[in-house]
Each structure stands twice: as structure tokens, then as C-alpha cells.
Design an enzyme around this catalytic site. Structure first.
Site, PDB file in Angstrom:
ATOM      1  N   TYR A 143       4.235   3.814 -16.845  1.00  8.16           N
ATOM      2  CA  TYR A 143       3.535   4.973 -17.440  1.00  8.16           C
ATOM      3  C   TYR A 143       4.366   5.786 -18.360  1.00  8.16           C
ATOM      4  O   TYR A 143       3.905   6.556 -19.184  1.00  8.16           O
ATOM      5  CB  TYR A 143       3.118   6.175 -16.210  1.00  8.16           C
ATOM      6  CG  TYR A 143       2.109   5.420 -15.228  1.00  8.16           C
ATOM      7  CD1 TYR A 143       1.427   4.260 -15.427  1.00  8.16           C
ATOM      8  CD2 TYR A 143       1.850   5.974 -13.978  1.00  8.16           C
ATOM      9  CE1 TYR A 143       0.625   3.819 -14.581  1.00  8.16           C
ATOM     10  CE2 TYR A 143       1.098   5.518 -13.019  1.00  8.16           C
ATOM     11  CZ  TYR A 143       0.436   4.149 -13.381  1.00  8.16           C
ATOM     12  OH  TYR A 143      -0.698   3.636 -12.388  1.00  8.16           O
ATOM     13  N   LYS A 194       7.855  -6.103  -6.861  1.00  8.98           N
ATOM     14  CA  LYS A 194       7.287  -7.438  -7.146  1.00  8.98           C
ATOM     15  C   LYS A 194       8.305  -8.391  -7.557  1.00  8.98           C
ATOM     16  O   LYS A 194       8.309  -8.757  -8.812  1.00  8.98           O
ATOM     17  CB  LYS A 194       6.191  -7.710  -8.118  1.00  8.98           C
ATOM     18  CG  LYS A 194       5.002  -7.057  -7.621  1.00  8.98           C
ATOM     19  CD  LYS A 194       3.987  -8.013  -6.862  1.00  8.98           C
ATOM     20  CE  LYS A 194       3.389  -9.030  -7.688  1.00  8.98           C
ATOM     21  NZ  LYS A 194       2.776 -10.154  -6.982  1.00  8.98           N
ATOM     22  N   ASP A 227       1.764  -6.854  -3.599  1.00  9.06           N
ATOM     23  CA  ASP A 227       0.440  -7.393  -2.959  1.00  9.06           C
ATOM     24  C   ASP A 227       0.313  -7.544  -1.683  1.00  9.06           C
ATOM     25  O   ASP A 227      -0.859  -7.267  -1.112  1.00  9.06           O
ATOM     26  CB  ASP A 227       0.183  -8.647  -3.886  1.00  9.06           C
ATOM     27  CG  ASP A 227       1.221  -9.516  -4.070  1.00  9.06           C
ATOM     28  OD1 ASP A 227       2.457  -9.279  -3.545  1.00  9.06           O
ATOM     29  OD2 ASP A 227       0.966 -10.750  -4.267  1.00  9.06           O
ATOM     30  N   ASP A 255      -3.109   5.615  -2.844  1.00 11.92           N
ATOM     31  CA  ASP A 255      -4.597   6.092  -2.834  1.00 11.92           C
ATOM     32  C   ASP A 255      -5.420   5.056  -1.705  1.00 11.92           C
ATOM     33  O   ASP A 255      -6.274   5.468  -0.909  1.00 11.92           O
ATOM     34  CB  ASP A 255      -5.425   5.608  -4.040  1.00 11.92           C
ATOM     35  CG  ASP A 255      -5.541   7.037  -5.134  1.00 11.92           C
ATOM     36  OD1 ASP A 255      -4.556   7.928  -4.928  1.00 11.92           O
ATOM     37  OD2 ASP A 255      -6.370   6.881  -6.010  1.00 11.92           O
TER      38      ASP A 255
END
Ligand code: NAD
Length: 370
Positions: A143, A194, A227, A255
Site C-alpha cells: 500500500y 506467501k 491463501d 476482515d
């Protein structure tokens, strides 16, 4: 505990002052019955500060926040200020606090209270007794990474790009928070990235592994790909205690975990900064929800997310686990006795106002904790 810990209270806008009003009553209860005394200073932030001072956060309030041992925040924003330019919006006040306090670790617990087990979209046996904590790195990663942008290619098509980037110190400082907090819980950290497909993930995993070996061997450490973690969160979330991950994966996983619990009015959060010379970390505690203009002024907002933010403050800023447990037990008791604000109402329960929920919490504290 010394009575000179300083808390800056910023109720903000909309339902912020309504839910904070109930938390102030609980703070007073603790001062009276448990000798948990704080120097409380209240200030303006968001639309309330804009209306009075023409800015969503004055320099004085910013200085008070830097000086405080913890900031207890309500919520900011509302339709009254929606048309203001971006840099004047109420939300800029909160963003300024987060930036200048350098709050790089965002803590989002997902706790399921037994009486609300039916509010989750998952089966009761999957979520009953759930209590996990996601720590999301908040100031780095994709971000913020450079270069970023959208460019036009020679053939007229466009290319959008962002950069996922982490340095060793950025990973170490958020992982330190995870290990430290795990010690106050069930002593287990799962580090998520990851590393199978991303170089930043390889560095993340190596750095956390090295830090663990150097400083935190007493805490159990596991690694998981992001994942798989998303899948495990809905398959068997109770396997987790503390999850630490980067900004992007943390955004999504927190979330996802939040929804295991069912209701926005029940979700607290904390954001922590680096420790100073005395070991004190800057910290801001706030509910996940916003200012809820649709119900503001009606006296029906659920004050429990704000109250749980106070409980997190007791636990994580002041090491008052017993008192934090008492707040959580009072919440659990009130819910078990069938008192609910409208957002978590269900058949057979009594729907109460914001103030009545505050009354019920104080009554439960009287019965539990004196
Ligand atoms: P919101 O969280 O304010 O409300 C979403 C829905 O949930 C609404 O229907 C609301 O009534 C309900 N709700 C939220 N908290 C509740 C509570 N404690 N009890 C009962 N019901 C509750 O989100 P929104 O409507 O998208 O945003 C409203 C305003 O809040 C906007 O101005 C937004 O910018 C601001 N906002 C601020 C923060 C913050 O201060 N950290 C966070 C999110 C949104």
C-alpha cells in the site's frame, strides 16, 4: 498500579460520544472499585474538531496524544462533512494520529461470546470459544511501496503497478509485537506470508524465524501461506492464537476473521507503535465501526466494541489482564442474561438502549468484581 497513567479520550462524531459515554462510566467504576485510576483528558477529533477549530485535529490535541500512555478513540465522520476537500475531512484527524504516532501494528481480535455464537455465519461448534488475534503490519508493504502508478505503454494500453516491499527492521518490529502479545495469551504465533511465490515473503519468513531463535524461543512459532490461512480461518479458526502478517494479507484476513464473530458493534481494535526508552508503546484503541450516522442520536448504538477497546487497553498497554478479563466477563454475563442492543437483538432477548446496556454492564461488574 500508579495512578498517573495518562489516557487521552477522543469520542469524535456520531455514535462515538454515545458509546464513549458508557465506557467512561466503566472507567469510573474501575477507579472506584479496583483502584485502576487514570488521568483522563478528553479532546476533540474529526467533525467535532472541524466545527470548533476548523481542523480535524489541532496540534495541541496531537501533542496530547503523543504524551498519553494510550488514546481511547471513538469514531469520526458523517454526512455533514462529506463534501469537504479530502485534506479537511474528519477522517484526516485519525490518519494524522496513526501516522505521527507511527502505529505500525494493528491488532484485531476475533472473540466469540457464547451467547452470540448464533450470530456467526459458521457452525456453532467451529466458532464457540473462539479467541484469536490478528496483527497486521500497517505502515509498510504494497500500500506504500514505490514505484507505484499507472503508465501508458507505447501501444496505447496501460500498465498499473504497485511494489510489495519490506525491510528486515519493519518485519522484526511487528513480529516482536506478536511474540510479546502471545506471551499474554496462549503463547503461540502463526506467521503468514506467501514465501512460495514472493521474495518479500521469503524475507518475511526468514526474518521471523531468526528473530524467534534470537529472542522468543519460549513462544511456539508456526508458518503458513496466506491463501491456506484464509482457508484455515473458516475451516478451524480455533487452531490460531496470534497471527502476524503484512499489510495486504492482514487487511483481508482480519476482515475475514472479524466476520467469524458476526457483528460490527462487537469488534474492537488497537494500533501500537514502537516502544520508547521506558518500554512504553504508543497505542490507540478504537472500535472497528464508524460513526453510524443512520442511528446517531437515537440512543440505540451498541457500546460493547468501544468497551472491548478499553479492555484491550487494560490488557495490552497496562498489563492489567485480571481487570480486562473482568470487563470481558461482564460483557459475557450481560449477553448471557439476554440483554442486547438492536444490532445484536434476537428472539427471546430483551432489546436495550445504549444507556441500559451501560447500566447492565455496571450491574454485572458489581456482581462479579468488587
Ligand atoms: P459504520 O460502521 O459507521 O456503520 C455501518 C452500519 O453498522 C450502519 O448501519 C450502522 O448503524 C451500524 N453500526 C455501526 N456501529 C454500530 C454500533 N456500535 N451499534 C449498532 N450499529 C452499528 O460505517 P459507514 O456507515 O460506512 O460509515 C459512516 C461514517 O463513519 C462515515 O463518515 C465513515 O467515513 C466513518 N467511518 C469512520 C471510521 C472511524 O472513525 N474509524 C471507521 C469507518 C467509517
Amino acid at each position: 498500579m500508579a495512578a498517573n497513567k495518562k489516557i487521552l479520550v477522543l469520542p469524535g462524531d456520531g455514535i462515538g460520544p454515545e458509546v464513549m459515554g458508557q465506557v467512561r462510566r466503566v472507567v469510573d467504576w474501575f477507579a472506584k472499585h479496583r483502584a485502576v485510576g487514570f488521568d483522563l483528558n478528553e479532546g476533540l477529533c474529526g467533525g467535532a474538531a472541524l466545527d470548533k477549530h476548523g481542523t480535524p485535529l489541532t496540534d495541541e490535541t496531537m501533542a496530547d496524544a503523543m504524551d498519553a500512555d494510550a488514546v481511547l478513540f471513538g469514531s469520526v465522520g458523517g454526512p455533514k462533512w462529506d463534501d469537504l476537500p479530502f485534506e479537511k475531512k474528519p477522517e484526516r484527524g485519525l490518519l494524522r494520529l496513526r501516522k505521527e504516532m507511527d502505529l505500525f501494528a494493528n491488532l484485531r481480535p476475533a472473540v466469540v461470546f457464547d451467547p452470540l455464537v448464533g450470530a456467526s455465519s459458521l457452525k456453532p461448534e467451529i466458532v464457540q470459544g473462539l479467541d484469536l488475534l490478528i496483527i497486521r503490519e500497517l505502515t509498510g508493504g504494497v500500500y506504500f511501496g514505490e514505484p507505484r502508478g499507472i503508465e501508458t505503454l507505447p501501444d496505447g494500453t496501460k500498465r498499473g503497478f504497485d511494489t510489495q516491499v519490506y525491510t528486515t527492521p519493519e518485519i522484526e518490529r511487528v513480529a516482536d509485537v506478536a511474540f510479546d502479545l502471545a506471551r499474554k495469551r496462549r503463547n503461540k504465533v502463526t506467521s503468514v506470508e506467501k514465501a512460495n511465490v514472493m521474495h518479500s515473503g521469503v524475507l518475511w519468513r526468514q526474518t521471523v524465524t531468526d528473530l524467534h531463535a534470537a529472542k522468543h524461543k519460549d513462544v511456539e512459532l508456526g508458518h503458513m501461506y496466506a491463501d491456506n490461512c484464509a482457508m484455515q480461518l473458516v475451516r478451524w479458526p480455533k487452531q490460531f492464537d496470534v497471527i502476524v502478517t503484512d499489510n495486504l494479507f492482514g487487511d483481508m484476513l482480519s476482515d475475514c476473521a472479524a466476520m467469524l464473530t458476526g457483528s460490527l458493534g462487537m469488534l474492537p481494535s488497537a494500533s501500537l507503535g514502537a516502544p520508547d526508552a521506558t518500554g512504553r508503546r504508543r497505542a490507540l484503541y478504537e472500535p472497528v465501526h464508524g460513526s453510524a450516522p443512520d442511528i446517531a442520536g437515537k440512543g440505540i448504538a451498541n457500546p460493547l466494541a468501544e468497551l472491548m477497546s478499553y479492555s484491550m487497553m487494560l490488557r495490552y498497554s497496562f498489563d492489567l489482564a485480571e481487570d480486562a478479563d473482568l470487563v470481558d466477563q461482564a460483557i459475557s454475563k450481560v449477553l448471557a442474561e439476554g440483554k442486547r442492543t438492536a444490532d445484536i437483538a434476537e428472539a427471546g432477548a430483551t432489546t436495550v438502549s445504549t444507556g441500559q446496556m451501560g447500566d447492565a454492564i455496571l450491574d454485572a461488574l458489581d456482581r462479579l468484581g468488587r
